[in-house]
Design a protein around this motif. Structure first.
Motif, PDB file in Angstrom:
ATOM      1  N   ALA A  62      42.256  -9.196 -38.212  1.00 60.33           N
ATOM      2  CA  ALA A  62      42.358  -9.251 -36.752  1.00 60.33           C
ATOM      3  C   ALA A  62      43.373 -10.302 -36.318  1.00 60.33           C
ATOM      4  CB  ALA A  62      40.982  -9.550 -36.154  1.00 60.33           C
ATOM      5  N   ARG A  63      43.384 -11.437 -37.018  1.00 61.15           N
ATOM      6  CA  ARG A  63      44.332 -12.494 -36.676  1.00 61.15           C
ATOM      7  C   ARG A  63      45.766 -12.033 -36.914  1.00 61.15           C
ATOM      8  NH1 ARG A  63      47.337 -16.312 -38.880  1.00 61.15           N
ATOM      9  NH2 ARG A  63      46.795 -15.697 -40.999  1.00 61.15           N
ATOM     10  N   LEU A  64      45.986 -11.350 -38.024  1.00 63.01           N
ATOM     11  CA  LEU A  64      47.336 -10.916 -38.362  1.00 63.01           C
ATOM     12  C   LEU A  64      47.822  -9.792 -37.457  1.00 63.01           C
ATOM     13  CD1 LEU A  64      47.112 -10.908 -42.265  1.00 63.01           C
ATOM     14  CD2 LEU A  64      48.384 -12.521 -40.848  1.00 63.01           C
ATOM     15  N   SER A  65      46.904  -8.932 -37.012  1.00 63.46           N
ATOM     16  CA  SER A  65      47.306  -7.763 -36.237  1.00 63.46           C
ATOM     17  C   SER A  65      47.207  -7.974 -34.739  1.00 63.46           C
ATOM     18  CB  SER A  65      46.451  -6.559 -36.627  1.00 63.46           C
ATOM     19  OG  SER A  65      45.078  -6.795 -36.323  1.00 63.46           O
ATOM     20  N   GLY A  66      46.587  -9.084 -34.324  1.00 63.40           N
ATOM     21  CA  GLY A  66      46.453  -9.332 -32.901  1.00 63.40           C
ATOM     22  C   GLY A  66      45.390  -8.488 -32.240  1.00 63.40           C
ATOM     23  N   SER A  67      44.438  -7.958 -33.021  1.00 55.44           N
ATOM     24  CA  SER A  67      43.344  -7.168 -32.470  1.00 55.44           C
ATOM     25  C   SER A  67      42.030  -7.885 -32.757  1.00 55.44           C
ATOM     26  CB  SER A  67      43.355  -5.756 -33.059  1.00 55.44           C
ATOM     27  OG  SER A  67      43.266  -5.809 -34.477  1.00 55.44           O
ATOM     28  N   SER A  68      40.923  -7.205 -32.539  1.00 61.33           N
ATOM     29  CA  SER A  68      39.618  -7.820 -32.784  1.00 61.33           C
ATOM     30  C   SER A  68      39.026  -7.291 -34.086  1.00 61.33           C
ATOM     31  CB  SER A  68      38.654  -7.517 -31.632  1.00 61.33           C
ATOM     32  OG  SER A  68      38.330  -6.135 -31.593  1.00 61.33           O
ATOM     33  N   ALA A  69      38.160  -8.084 -34.701  1.00 60.18           N
ATOM     34  CA  ALA A  69      37.519  -7.668 -35.949  1.00 60.18           C
ATOM     35  C   ALA A  69      36.661  -6.433 -35.727  1.00 60.18           C
ATOM     36  CB  ALA A  69      36.680  -8.825 -36.506  1.00 60.18           C
ATOM     37  N   SER A  70      35.998  -6.352 -34.574  1.00 67.56           N
ATOM     38  CA  SER A  70      35.137  -5.199 -34.302  1.00 67.56           C
ATOM     39  C   SER A  70      35.953  -3.920 -34.162  1.00 67.56           C
ATOM     40  CB  SER A  70      34.313  -5.448 -33.037  1.00 67.56           C
ATOM     41  OG  SER A  70      35.157  -5.632 -31.915  1.00 67.56           O
ATOM     42  N   SER A  71      37.128  -4.007 -33.531  1.00 70.14           N
ATOM     43  CA  SER A  71      37.952  -2.802 -33.390  1.00 70.14           C
ATOM     44  C   SER A  71      38.488  -2.342 -34.743  1.00 70.14           C
ATOM     45  CB  SER A  71      39.103  -3.060 -32.418  1.00 70.14           C
ATOM     46  OG  SER A  71      40.011  -4.024 -32.934  1.00 70.14           O
ATOM     47  N   LEU A  72      38.827  -3.299 -35.628  1.00 69.93           N
ATOM     48  CA  LEU A  72      39.265  -2.931 -36.972  1.00 69.93           C
ATOM     49  C   LEU A  72      38.126  -2.282 -37.753  1.00 69.93           C
ATOM     50  CD1 LEU A  72      41.448  -5.993 -38.091  1.00 69.93           C
ATOM     51  CD2 LEU A  72      42.234  -3.751 -37.323  1.00 69.93           C
ATOM     52  N   ARG A  92      44.695  -5.417 -47.133  1.00 68.64           N
ATOM     53  CA  ARG A  92      45.634  -6.445 -47.607  1.00 68.64           C
ATOM     54  C   ARG A  92      45.051  -7.844 -47.467  1.00 68.64           C
ATOM     55  NH1 ARG A  92      51.370  -4.495 -44.876  1.00 68.64           N
ATOM     56  NH2 ARG A  92      52.161  -3.268 -46.623  1.00 68.64           N
ATOM     57  N   SER A  93      44.419  -8.103 -46.341  1.00 63.93           N
ATOM     58  CA  SER A  93      43.937  -9.462 -46.065  1.00 63.93           C
ATOM     59  C   SER A  93      42.561  -9.732 -46.654  1.00 63.93           C
ATOM     60  CB  SER A  93      43.910  -9.708 -44.552  1.00 63.93           C
ATOM     61  OG  SER A  93      43.027  -8.796 -43.906  1.00 63.93           O
ATOM     62  N   ARG A  94      41.869  -8.654 -47.103  1.00 61.84           N
ATOM     63  CA  ARG A  94      40.525  -8.778 -47.674  1.00 61.84           C
ATOM     64  C   ARG A  94      39.532  -9.395 -46.685  1.00 61.84           C
ATOM     65  NH1 ARG A  94      43.087  -6.159 -51.171  1.00 61.84           N
ATOM     66  NH2 ARG A  94      42.728  -6.363 -53.420  1.00 61.84           N
ATOM     67  N   SER A  95      39.784  -9.160 -45.403  1.00 59.97           N
ATOM     68  CA  SER A  95      38.909  -9.763 -44.390  1.00 59.97           C
ATOM     69  C   SER A  95      39.163  -9.100 -43.045  1.00 59.97           C
ATOM     70  CB  SER A  95      39.164 -11.267 -44.286  1.00 59.97           C
ATOM     71  OG  SER A  95      38.601 -11.814 -43.110  1.00 59.97           O
ATOM     72  N   PHE A  96      38.084  -8.716 -42.340  1.00 59.34           N
ATOM     73  CA  PHE A  96      38.250  -8.180 -40.995  1.00 59.34           C
ATOM     74  C   PHE A  96      38.736  -9.271 -40.043  1.00 59.34           C
ATOM     75  CE2 PHE A  96      35.423  -4.932 -42.716  1.00 59.34           C
ATOM     76  CZ  PHE A  96      36.012  -3.772 -42.228  1.00 59.34           C
ATOM     77  N   ARG A  97      38.225 -10.478 -40.228  1.00 63.34           N
ATOM     78  CA  ARG A  97      38.619 -11.572 -39.340  1.00 63.34           C
ATOM     79  C   ARG A  97      40.086 -11.925 -39.527  1.00 63.34           C
ATOM     80  NH1 ARG A  97      34.947 -16.847 -39.195  1.00 63.34           N
ATOM     81  NH2 ARG A  97      33.549 -15.254 -38.330  1.00 63.34           N
ATOM     82  N   GLU A  98      40.520 -12.062 -40.776  1.00 58.67           N
ATOM     83  CA  GLU A  98      41.929 -12.380 -41.034  1.00 58.67           C
ATOM     84  C   GLU A  98      42.822 -11.217 -40.626  1.00 58.67           C
ATOM     85  OE1 GLU A  98      45.278 -14.591 -42.380  1.00 58.67           O
ATOM     86  OE2 GLU A  98      43.241 -15.075 -41.700  1.00 58.67           O
ATOM     87  N   VAL A 116      45.771  -3.216 -42.941  1.00 63.43           N
ATOM     88  CA  VAL A 116      45.693  -4.628 -42.561  1.00 63.43           C
ATOM     89  C   VAL A 116      44.472  -5.292 -43.185  1.00 63.43           C
ATOM     90  CG1 VAL A 116      45.317  -6.202 -40.633  1.00 63.43           C
ATOM     91  CG2 VAL A 116      47.009  -4.384 -40.429  1.00 63.43           C
ATOM     92  N   VAL A 117      43.326  -4.631 -43.097  1.00 62.97           N
ATOM     93  CA  VAL A 117      42.086  -5.212 -43.633  1.00 62.97           C
ATOM     94  C   VAL A 117      42.121  -5.247 -45.155  1.00 62.97           C
ATOM     95  CG1 VAL A 117      39.588  -4.925 -43.805  1.00 62.97           C
ATOM     96  CG2 VAL A 117      40.741  -4.521 -41.622  1.00 62.97           C
TER      97      VAL A 117
END
Length: 302
Positions: free
Chosen positions: A24-34, A16-22, A13-14
């Motif tokens: 997190a948005r796509l996966s429905g989780s938090s950036a910190s958990s990713l 592909r999106s090149r971003s922890f924040r994005e 997920v990270v």
């Protein structure tokens, strides 16, 4: 070597999106958990998978290699699990669509509310983006595009109106001050409100009447990003700044109210309506299958 599948999925997920924040948005989780999941995976494998800066996240060479081999496997796992979803009395899950802004404004409003009412266990996420993307790489199940922008290996299903038009209009005040164009080439002497794609391209304004096609490259005081900033060009036209050229459906409320006046209406060009498209090389997820069946039902309705 045992690796947590959740950590692998977080990495995909990270990456592909090149971003922890994005991601997190796509996966429905938090950036910190990713971030924690990717760190655990890197420690387990003993190699750095992502280069992180304050502005970007980019896979390393090892990360790119892992992503290349891993993404198809995870996709097949999701498809396998979705077979079970097909045995439910009602389809459930998340459906992600990548669509142009025009579709989110002109096509989906008449489809989304009744679809969600019919399938309350489906969560729909719509990403409005006028750049042409790989729907799978963007983490989406399907997209909406027009025929000339569809890839050959995609399955396409008609969605929304099958014929649309581009409309040209200006405010009554503007036409009083500058006169009414009688031919498309007259627009070369008018203030025209243009649109530019994310790629930097500016498409010509195209008109057609009695088999004659006229393409022009007008100029004017305002250029906006196609899709996202189109409303600004409409507002400028309403204020009398210049002539706007946009989807008829986008301008129709202002044409009906008289705030904008049709210009060169006999030259307005028809074009085919959009398609829902999705890859044909994978099992169709249950939420997407439900959406396809729903829009086919709308097409078949009298």
């Amino acid at each position: 070597m045992k690796v947590d599948l959740g950590d692998l999925n977080a990495f995909v997920v990270v990456a592909r999106s090149r971003s922890f924040r994005e991601g997190a948005r796509l996966s429905g989780s938090s950036a910190s958990s990713l971030s924690d999941a990717v760190r655990r995976l890197e420690e387990r494998l003993g190699v750095r998978l992502l280069n992180r800066t304050t502005r970007s996240v980019v896979p390393t060479e090892a990360g790119e290699g892992l992503l290349l081999r891993l993404a198809p496997a995870l996709t097949e796992m999701e498809a396998a699990l979705d077979v079970v979803n097909g045995f439910r009395s009602r389809p459930a899950g998340v459906l992600r669509l990548n669509v142009p802004v025009s579709a989110s404004r002109l096509v989906l409003p008449g489809i989304v509310p009744p679809f969600l009412a019919a399938y309350p266990d489906i969560q729909l996420e719509v990403i409005a983006d006028d750049s042409f993307v790989d729907v799978l790489e963007a983490g989406c199940d399907a997209g909406i595009r027009y025929d000339e922008r569809l890839e050959q290996d995609m399955i396409a299903v008609p969605i929304g109106p099958r014929v649309q038009r581009f409309a040209t209009a200006a405010s009554p005040g503007y036409l009083e001050r500058h006169g009414r164009p009688e031919h498309p080439r007259d627009l070369l002497n008018h203030a025209c409100l243009r649109g530019r794609f994310a790629s930097g391209a500016m498409t010509p304004w195209e008109f057609e009447r009695d088999g004659e096609v006229v393409r022009i490259e007008p100029s004017g005081p305002l250029t906006v990003r196609v899709g996202g900033a189109a409303d600004l060009s409409v507002d400028a036209a309403l204020a009398g700044t210049g002539v706007v050229h946009l989807f008829e459906g986008w301008l129709r409320p202002h044409l009906d109210s008289g705030a904008l006046v049709p210009v060169l209406e006999s030259w307005w060009q028809d074009f085919p309506g959009p398609f829902l498209y999705y890859p044909g090389r994978r099992l169709v997820p249950a939420p997407l299958r439900a959406f396809i069946d729903f829009i086919k039902g709308l097409e078949a309705a009298p």
